[in-house]
Motif scaffolding. Structure first.
Motif, mmCIF file in Angstrom:
data_model
loop_
_atom_site.group_PDB
_atom_site.id
_atom_site.type_symbol
_atom_site.label_atom_id
_atom_site.label_comp_id
_atom_site.label_asym_id
_atom_site.label_seq_id
_atom_site.Cartn_x
_atom_site.Cartn_y
_atom_site.Cartn_z
ATOM 1 N N UNK A 97 -24.442 -26.538 -3.233
ATOM 2 C CA UNK A 97 -24.063 -26.437 -1.761
ATOM 3 C C UNK A 97 -22.778 -26.070 -1.231
ATOM 4 N N UNK A 98 -22.826 -24.979 -0.297
ATOM 5 C CA UNK A 98 -21.588 -24.365 0.077
ATOM 6 C C UNK A 98 -20.407 -25.176 0.366
ATOM 7 N N UNK A 99 -20.606 -26.278 1.154
ATOM 8 C CA UNK A 99 -19.506 -27.030 1.658
ATOM 9 C C UNK A 99 -19.048 -28.195 0.886
ATOM 10 N N UNK A 100 -19.694 -28.422 -0.547
ATOM 11 C CA UNK A 100 -19.576 -29.504 -1.114
ATOM 12 C C UNK A 100 -18.456 -29.513 -2.112
ATOM 13 N N UNK A 101 -17.486 -30.209 -2.158
ATOM 14 C CA UNK A 101 -16.280 -30.158 -2.789
ATOM 15 C C UNK A 101 -16.705 -30.202 -4.463
ATOM 16 N N UNK A 102 -17.337 -30.956 -5.083
ATOM 17 C CA UNK A 102 -17.846 -31.060 -6.455
ATOM 18 C C UNK A 102 -18.340 -29.828 -6.888
ATOM 19 N N UNK A 103 -19.284 -29.058 -6.011
ATOM 20 C CA UNK A 103 -19.861 -27.752 -6.351
ATOM 21 C C UNK A 103 -18.834 -26.949 -6.442
ATOM 22 N N UNK A 104 -17.696 -26.919 -5.607
ATOM 23 C CA UNK A 104 -16.506 -25.774 -5.616
ATOM 24 C C UNK A 104 -15.688 -26.143 -6.963
ATOM 25 N N UNK A 105 -15.502 -27.339 -7.209
ATOM 26 C CA UNK A 105 -14.914 -27.821 -8.567
ATOM 27 C C UNK A 105 -15.693 -27.153 -9.813
ATOM 28 N N UNK A 106 -16.871 -27.450 -9.633
ATOM 29 C CA UNK A 106 -17.943 -26.916 -10.610
ATOM 30 C C UNK A 106 -17.945 -25.478 -10.995
ATOM 31 N N UNK A 107 -17.932 -24.856 -9.630
ATOM 32 C CA UNK A 107 -17.766 -23.401 -9.957
ATOM 33 C C UNK A 107 -16.327 -22.642 -10.331
ATOM 34 N N UNK A 108 -15.368 -23.674 -9.984
ATOM 35 C CA UNK A 108 -13.850 -23.068 -10.260
ATOM 36 C C UNK A 108 -13.262 -22.647 -9.066
ATOM 37 N N UNK A 109 -13.892 -22.724 -7.988
ATOM 38 C CA UNK A 109 -13.470 -22.151 -6.573
ATOM 39 C C UNK A 109 -12.386 -23.089 -6.272
ATOM 40 N N UNK A 110 -12.363 -24.609 -6.542
ATOM 41 C CA UNK A 110 -11.329 -25.565 -6.377
ATOM 42 C C UNK A 110 -10.992 -25.902 -7.667
ATOM 43 N N UNK A 111 -9.579 -25.641 -7.910
ATOM 44 C CA UNK A 111 -8.881 -26.175 -9.204
ATOM 45 C C UNK A 111 -9.137 -27.658 -9.790
ATOM 46 N N UNK A 112 -9.119 -28.053 -10.810
ATOM 47 C CA UNK A 112 -9.256 -29.368 -11.428
ATOM 48 C C UNK A 112 -8.989 -29.429 -12.802
ATOM 49 N N UNK A 113 -8.525 -30.506 -13.209
ATOM 50 C CA UNK A 113 -8.016 -30.725 -14.615
ATOM 51 C C UNK A 113 -9.414 -30.959 -15.481
ATOM 52 N N UNK A 114 -10.020 -30.085 -16.079
ATOM 53 C CA UNK A 114 -11.267 -30.151 -16.994
ATOM 54 C C UNK A 114 -10.908 -30.608 -18.153
ATOM 55 N N UNK A 115 -11.700 -31.535 -18.580
ATOM 56 C CA UNK A 115 -11.743 -31.874 -19.955
ATOM 57 C C UNK A 115 -12.963 -31.424 -20.862
ATOM 58 N N UNK A 116 -13.932 -31.150 -20.003
ATOM 59 C CA UNK A 116 -15.197 -30.808 -20.664
ATOM 60 C C UNK A 116 -16.049 -30.092 -20.060
ATOM 61 N N UNK A 117 -16.820 -28.874 -20.353
ATOM 62 C CA UNK A 117 -17.662 -28.200 -19.659
ATOM 63 C C UNK A 117 -18.699 -27.754 -20.580
ATOM 64 N N UNK A 118 -20.075 -27.843 -19.932
ATOM 65 C CA UNK A 118 -21.367 -27.179 -20.615
ATOM 66 C C UNK A 118 -22.040 -26.768 -19.687
ATOM 67 N N UNK A 119 -23.256 -25.937 -20.002
ATOM 68 C CA UNK A 119 -24.018 -25.159 -19.143
ATOM 69 C C UNK A 119 -24.204 -25.965 -17.772
ATOM 70 N N UNK A 120 -24.642 -27.177 -17.878
ATOM 71 C CA UNK A 120 -24.993 -28.055 -16.778
ATOM 72 C C UNK A 120 -24.121 -29.151 -16.205
ATOM 73 N N UNK A 121 -22.946 -29.201 -16.882
ATOM 74 C CA UNK A 121 -22.011 -30.533 -16.822
ATOM 75 C C UNK A 121 -20.442 -30.225 -16.721
ATOM 76 N N UNK A 122 -19.778 -30.783 -15.882
ATOM 77 C CA UNK A 122 -18.362 -30.805 -16.144
ATOM 78 C C UNK A 122 -17.769 -31.818 -15.898
ATOM 79 N N UNK A 123 -16.810 -32.255 -16.677
ATOM 80 C CA UNK A 123 -15.818 -33.626 -16.703
ATOM 81 C C UNK A 123 -14.394 -33.163 -16.288
ATOM 82 N N UNK A 124 -13.949 -33.832 -15.208
ATOM 83 C CA UNK A 124 -12.569 -33.512 -15.001
ATOM 84 C C UNK A 124 -11.787 -34.874 -14.351
ATOM 85 N N UNK A 125 -10.380 -34.623 -14.201
ATOM 86 C CA UNK A 125 -9.465 -35.857 -14.049
ATOM 87 C C UNK A 125 -9.745 -36.061 -12.498
#
Ligand code: 5GP
Ligand code: ZN
Length: 114
Positions: free
Chosen positions: A1-29
């Motif tokens: 969803x284009x306006x969703x902050x977590x979609x943007x974190x998942x895609x990397x459009x918004x930066x985050x401190x990620x600790x784990x990434x898989x094909x379908x999951x992201x974990x971040x601080x």
């Protein structure tokens, strides 16, 4: 969803401190931690809330929980223990409407939760 902050974190459009990434999951601080260690575990796919999950999502939910355990290990939470929380709906404390698991550690937690 284009306006969703977590979609943007998942895609990397918004930066985050990620600790784990898989094909379908992201974990971040979490940007506003509620414990000395506070991670969020999300599916890359936009799912608004727990109540929107259906039986076809069972494998994804399993992977989310397993990823939370793995993220906890990577973040050094195992010695202290940790709490896994899903807020579903505004009254339960949900403020970002993209399903996420909170992983909290590094302090004492009350039971029942406040
Ligand atoms: P909820 O209240 O919906 O259960 O949890 C949402 C969480 O997302 C909150 O703990 C909040 O601090 C976190 N959060 C909101 N916006 C951002 C952001 O842009 N980056 C990160 N890393 N966390 C965020
Ligand atoms: Zn989203």
């Amino acid at each position: 969803m284009s306006s969703c902050i977590f979609c943007k974190i998942a895609s990397g459009e918004i930066p985050s401190k990620k600790v784990l990434e898989t094909d379908d999951i992201v974990a971040f601080h979490d940007v506003n931690p509620q414990a000395p260690k506070h991670l969020l575990v999300i599916p890359r796919r936009h799912i608004e809330k727990l109540a929107d999950l259906n039986p076809t999502d069972i494998p994804l939910v399993g992977r989310l929980v397993v990823a939370a355990g793995e993220a906890a290990r990577l973040a050094g939470m195992e010695a202290d223990g940790y709490r896994l929380v899903i807020n579903s709906g505004e009254r339960a404390g949900q403020s970002v409407f993209h399903l996420h698991l909170h992983l909290l550690s590094g302090r004492d937690f009350q039971w029942p939760p406040g």
